[in-house]
Design an enzyme around this catalytic site. Structure first.
Site, mmCIF file in Angstrom:
data_model
loop_
_atom_site.group_PDB
_atom_site.id
_atom_site.type_symbol
_atom_site.label_atom_id
_atom_site.label_comp_id
_atom_site.label_asym_id
_atom_site.label_seq_id
_atom_site.Cartn_x
_atom_site.Cartn_y
_atom_site.Cartn_z
ATOM 1 N N GLU A 80 0.845 -1.272 -0.224
ATOM 2 C CA GLU A 80 -0.021 0.028 -0.012
ATOM 3 C C GLU A 80 0.961 1.277 -0.091
ATOM 4 O O GLU A 80 0.849 2.224 0.945
ATOM 5 C CB GLU A 80 -0.978 -0.103 1.194
ATOM 6 N N GLU A 132 -6.371 -7.550 -0.876
ATOM 7 C CA GLU A 132 -6.844 -7.541 0.362
ATOM 8 C C GLU A 132 -8.545 -7.537 0.233
ATOM 9 O O GLU A 132 -8.957 -6.152 -0.138
ATOM 10 C CB GLU A 132 -6.758 -6.631 1.187
#
Length: 676
Positions: free
Chosen positions: A142, A314
């Site tokens: 991320e 995710e």
């Protein structure tokens, strides 16, 4: 098709690994992502690498037929390394050091940190390059999360100055492009250039604006270039790791997990060096709930980054948050979100996380299993999904989303709008979502694409608030429209040059000839004012911005119905070559925009996928090897009845559907369209 979970074996006793793997296998899980936060366990002391535990867990998983996606651990430099590199930490615009205690605590432009990055990634790549159980790599985790793209340290200052010198070649050209003659900001050399830190006229705290405050004073050219540089710094740091992995003769594909609508990195550039992209989707969390079309648009943006399949790295599988929790997913919602991702192009589904962690910052972030590890409702739902996906995998893999419309997203324009939004209520990304929602409400698929692709495959192209403009983009758009394409432009388009200075061309600047209008003047609508406007699709309110249009060759299809510009043109359409250009000069209420785009789409030759529009129902059209089907999803908490034209085969249940489809709350149907 890969179907899996994010797994953290380092959080659990070794004795539980086998039982975890068995439970995964029962749920049809065939892949896990591991190790992206485990640097301290991989290299507990400088130069002492220990992959034995990782070897062991990979072996345990492989015995159950489970492969791994291996993450490079650079999102979490260990304490020994953070202590060793004095200036590793980011510095914010207030000159505050952002120190140890969380994650992502490093500056992308720190040369010492890059050296240690190269060492750990090299060691990891060499160790696992021939391991057949490693099917993919993930770079870091991320990028940009927690506002970690823009750093104001001395390393970034030096690199920014070099980035500018490489771009402009001479300081004279930079001064001209930025207009530094204003307020005597002229620079004599690149070494004099500053970072846009906190200064006079800035507010220290603000309820809205950028990074918790508003920037009023810095040169707009400086700001935009700093945002571009910061994004490029992330791209460069990612490429450092990609090159190392490839130079170690690793043949596995490389990805990075993006964050949907995250706006500090140009995802189109970030995706160029990757083999595929993935992203992290949490529709319902501590910080809010996302609409179904906001999530769908993020899926389509991820598909648009490389113009091909993506993964969910995710996918939410439980209630989640850091300090408090969002709503618990209702029965059927996890399954719905999974099929929503697959509908929009996901070819790998990985749920976050396998089991909730009892310690650390994310102990409230629940996964497939709760803290006690006992399988319950969510596990059973994911087990059902796994069985269905396993059976239908061939239908999804290498399929194509059929979109006849596209929306252009530009990160340069997004950043420019951020620090000069024209009106305090304006948000570029929200405008894109509004137009995407209008198409989706009318059961029309759309792609999210950059400005530098071939548009010819689309019947309708929408460029909301495309404010920064330059010649090569104009040429591409002109070719598209003159060849028969249909283009929608909106207010706040074409008022600036690509360097973020105002254009001296008559508005809408570069778009004037295409749109066949001039903007005589405009009204930024503030302080609770409302302006009425009228189209054949009904009356509506204008709450933010009104371009007052003077047609040159365009036809008026909407007018203002109040204020000093009552009766003046608000919306126009212009014939240009074989195509048409629509100029929507004001913000519109969603219902009015829905009706307007429905008509524009029909005139562009685009028909809805199903005839009736039902609130909360989403439809996506797909094709594989000539076999067409639509995925229909009910996002409502109640049953809906959908009228269809013709007979279909529902592929999950394998039953025929004739004329009417009933969908339970959060239910999904896959309808093959070439039946009957």
């Amino acid at each position: 098709m890969y179907f899996g979970a994010d797994y953290y074996p380092e959080h659990w006793p070794r004795a539980e690994w086998e039982s975890n793997a068995l439970l995964m296998k029962e749920a049809s899980i065939n892949v896990v992502r591991i190790a992206e936060f485990a640097w301290a366990k991989m290299e507990p002391k400088e130069g002492v690498f220990d992959f034995s535990w990782l070897d062991e867990v990979i072996e345990v998983l492989s015995k159950q037929g489970i492969k791994v996606i291996l993450g490079t651990p650079t999102a979490t430099p260990p304490k020994w390394l953070s202590d060793k590199i004095e200036d590793i930490y980011m510095v914010n615009e207030f000159n505050q050091v952002r120190g140890f205690g969380s994650r992502r605590h490093y500056c992308y432009n720190n040369s010492k940190y890059k050296e240690y990055t190269a060492k750990i990634v090299t060691a990891l790549a060499k160790h696992y390059k021939n391991n057949t159980n490693v099917v993919a790599w993930q770079i870091d985790n991320e990028f940009g999360c927690h506002d970690t793209v823009r750093c104001y340290c001395n390393n970034c200052l030096k690199d920014f100055q070099g980035w500018l010198e490489n771009k402009y070649k001479s300081i004279e050209r930079l001064n001209e492009e930025w207009g530094t003659v204003f307020w005597s900001q002229t620079y004599s050399s690149f070494e004099e250039i500053i970072l846009p830190k906190y200064t006079v006229c800035d507010s220290a705290v603000s309820a809205s604006g950028l990074n918790g405050r508003k920037r009023y004073s810095h040169n707009p050219g400086l700001l935009l270039d700093f945002y571009r540089f910061s994004s490029d710094s992330v791209v460069k740091y990612q490429k450092l790791q990609i090159d190392i992995i490839k130079n170690c003769d690793c043949n596995q594909p490389i990805n990075n997990n993006l964050m949907g609508h995250f706006n500090q990195i140009d995802y189109f550039k970030l995706g160029e060096d990757l083999d595929f992209v993935s992203w992290d989707n949490y529709p319902n969390n501590e910080w809010g709930q996302n609409s179904m079309f906001s999530v769908s648009m993020a899926h389509d943006l991820m598909r648009g980054v490389k113009g091909k399949k993506f993964w969910m790295m995710e996918q939410q599988s439980g209630p989640c948050g850091w300090n408090s929790l969002g709503d618990t997913p209702k029965p059927g919602q996890i399954r719905l979100w999974t099929y929503q991702a697959i509908a929009h192009g996901a070819e790998g589904i990985v749920f976050f996380r396998w089991r909730a962690c009892p310690f650390g910052t994310e102990q409230y972030w629940y996964g497939i299993l709760d803290h006690d590890g006992i399988p319950r409702r969510r596990y059973k739902e994911i087990k059902q999904i796994g069985s269905e996906v396993e059976r239908l995998s061939d239908l999804f893999v290498d399929s194509k989303v059929l979109s006849e419309a596209a929306i252009i997203k530009s990160y340069d324009n997004l950043w420019s709008h951020q620090f000069q939004p024209h009106n305090e209520k304006f948000d570029y990304n929200s405008l894109l979502i509004q137009y995407y929602t209008a198409l989706g409400t009318n059961n029309i698929n759309s792609d999210i694409v950059p400005y530098n692709i071939d548009f010819s495959e689309y019947k309708l192209l929408i460029m909301p608030a495309f404010n920064l403009m330059k010649d090569d983009i104009l040429q591409r758009v002109e070719n598209y429209v003159s060849g028969g394409g249909n283009l929608v432009l909106t207010f706040r388009s074409g008022t600036k040059e690509w360097n973020n200075s105002m254009t001296i061309k008559t508005l809408p600047g570069y778009f004037k000839e295409l749109a066949g209008v001039t903007v005589e003047e405009f009204d930024s609508i503030n302080f609770g004012r409302e302006v009425q406007m009228f189209t054949e699709y009904g009356m509506g309110k204008v709450l933010m911005w009104a371009d007052i249009l003077k047609p040159i060759s365009a036809e008026i299809i909407g007018t203002y119905a109040s204020d000093f510009y009552e009766g003046e043109a608000a919306i126009t359409v212009n014939s240009y070559g074989k195509g048409k250009v629509y100029y929507i000069g004001c913000d519109l209420e969603q219902e009015v925009l829905n009706k307007l785009l429905e008509e524009i789409a029909l005139k562009s030759g685009i028909k809805p996928l199903i005839p009736n529009n039902i609130e909360g129902v989403e439809v996506v059209s797909k094709e594989k090897n000539g076999r067409k089907y639509i995925i229909v999803m009910n996002h409502n908490g109640y049953e809906v009845e959908i009228h269809l034209s013709g007979t279909y085969k529902e592929l999950i249940s394998n039953i025929d559907i004739d004329g009417k489809l009933m969908l339970n709350p959060y239910e999904v149907a896959i309808l093959e369209t070439n039946v009957g």
